[in-house]
Design a protein around this motif. Structure first.
Motif, short mmCIF file in Angstrom:
data_model
loop_
_atom_site.label_atom_id
_atom_site.label_comp_id
_atom_site.label_asym_id
_atom_site.label_seq_id
_atom_site.Cartn_x
_atom_site.Cartn_y
_atom_site.Cartn_z
N ILE A 12 22.46 -69.83 14.61
CA ILE A 12 21.95 -70.47 13.38
C ILE A 12 22.50 -71.88 13.25
O ILE A 12 21.76 -72.83 12.99
CB ILE A 12 22.31 -69.61 12.15
N ALA A 13 23.81 -72.03 13.44
CA ALA A 13 24.44 -73.36 13.32
C ALA A 13 23.85 -74.33 14.34
O ALA A 13 23.56 -75.48 14.01
CB ALA A 13 25.95 -73.24 13.50
N PHE A 14 23.65 -73.86 15.57
CA PHE A 14 23.09 -74.73 16.60
C PHE A 14 21.67 -75.17 16.22
O PHE A 14 21.33 -76.35 16.35
CB PHE A 14 23.06 -74.01 17.95
N SER A 15 20.88 -74.24 15.73
CA SER A 15 19.49 -74.58 15.37
C SER A 15 19.43 -75.56 14.21
O SER A 15 18.45 -76.29 14.05
CB SER A 15 18.69 -73.32 15.05
N GLN A 16 20.50 -75.60 13.39
CA GLN A 16 20.57 -76.54 12.27
C GLN A 16 21.24 -77.86 12.65
O GLN A 16 21.41 -78.73 11.81
CB GLN A 16 21.32 -75.89 11.11
N SER A 21 30.28 -76.32 14.48
CA SER A 21 30.35 -74.97 13.92
C SER A 21 29.82 -73.94 14.91
O SER A 21 30.39 -72.85 15.06
CB SER A 21 29.55 -74.91 12.61
N ALA A 22 28.74 -74.28 15.59
CA ALA A 22 28.18 -73.38 16.60
C ALA A 22 29.19 -73.14 17.71
O ALA A 22 29.39 -72.00 18.14
CB ALA A 22 26.89 -73.96 17.17
N LEU A 23 29.85 -74.20 18.16
CA LEU A 23 30.85 -74.08 19.21
C LEU A 23 31.97 -73.14 18.77
O LEU A 23 32.37 -72.25 19.52
CB LEU A 23 31.42 -75.46 19.56
N SER A 24 32.45 -73.32 17.57
CA SER A 24 33.52 -72.47 17.05
C SER A 24 33.08 -71.00 17.01
O SER A 24 33.83 -70.11 17.41
CB SER A 24 33.91 -72.94 15.64
N SER A 25 31.86 -70.76 16.56
CA SER A 25 31.34 -69.39 16.50
C SER A 25 31.20 -68.79 17.88
O SER A 25 31.57 -67.61 18.10
CB SER A 25 29.99 -69.37 15.78
N TYR A 26 30.68 -69.55 18.82
CA TYR A 26 30.51 -69.03 20.18
C TYR A 26 31.86 -68.74 20.85
O TYR A 26 32.00 -67.74 21.56
CB TYR A 26 29.69 -69.99 21.05
N LEU A 27 32.84 -69.60 20.62
CA LEU A 27 34.17 -69.36 21.20
C LEU A 27 34.83 -68.12 20.60
O LEU A 27 35.45 -67.34 21.32
CB LEU A 27 35.07 -70.60 21.01
N ASN A 54 26.06 -71.11 26.07
CA ASN A 54 25.95 -71.67 24.72
C ASN A 54 27.09 -72.65 24.44
O ASN A 54 26.88 -73.69 23.81
CB ASN A 54 25.95 -70.55 23.69
N VAL A 55 28.30 -72.32 24.91
CA VAL A 55 29.44 -73.22 24.75
C VAL A 55 29.17 -74.54 25.48
O VAL A 55 29.40 -75.63 24.93
CB VAL A 55 30.74 -72.55 25.27
N VAL A 56 28.65 -74.46 26.68
CA VAL A 56 28.33 -75.68 27.44
C VAL A 56 27.29 -76.51 26.69
O VAL A 56 27.43 -77.73 26.56
CB VAL A 56 27.83 -75.34 28.87
N ALA A 57 26.26 -75.86 26.15
CA ALA A 57 25.22 -76.58 25.41
C ALA A 57 25.81 -77.29 24.19
O ALA A 57 25.47 -78.45 23.92
CB ALA A 57 24.12 -75.62 24.99
N GLY A 63 29.85 -83.93 22.88
CA GLY A 63 30.59 -84.96 23.58
C GLY A 63 30.00 -85.41 24.89
O GLY A 63 30.69 -86.05 25.68
N GLY A 64 28.77 -85.05 25.15
CA GLY A 64 28.14 -85.49 26.38
C GLY A 64 28.63 -84.75 27.60
O GLY A 64 29.18 -83.66 27.52
#
Length: 77
Positions: A12-16, A21-27, A54-57, A63-64
């Protein structure tokens, strides 16, 4: 929460566009999944690969290439 709830929150965070936040959730999902594997002896390698992707994305968005490369190196370990 179980790891799938963290994964869903990350999606959800990634799609927004909230990549941090998405990174934190995936980790967190990855940590919980690893703990679950240790507890019940299951093999969740397919789910781990999805979470690592997902973490890589997320790191790529944040940060590129440098952060994405770091995530890939961490995933190899």
């Amino acid at each position: 929460m179980v790891w799938t709830e963290y994964k869903d929150a990350g999606k959800i965070a990634f799609s927004q566009g909230n990549f941090q936040s998405a990174l934190s959730s995936y980790l967190t999902a990855l940590e919980e999944l690893t703990s679950e594997e240790r507890r019940d002896g299951s093999d969740k390698s397919n789910d781990k690969q999805i979470l690592l992707s997902n973490v890589v994305a997320c790191r790529l968005k944040i940060g590129g290439g440098d952060m994405a490369t770091q995530a890939i190196e961490e995933a190899k370990q």
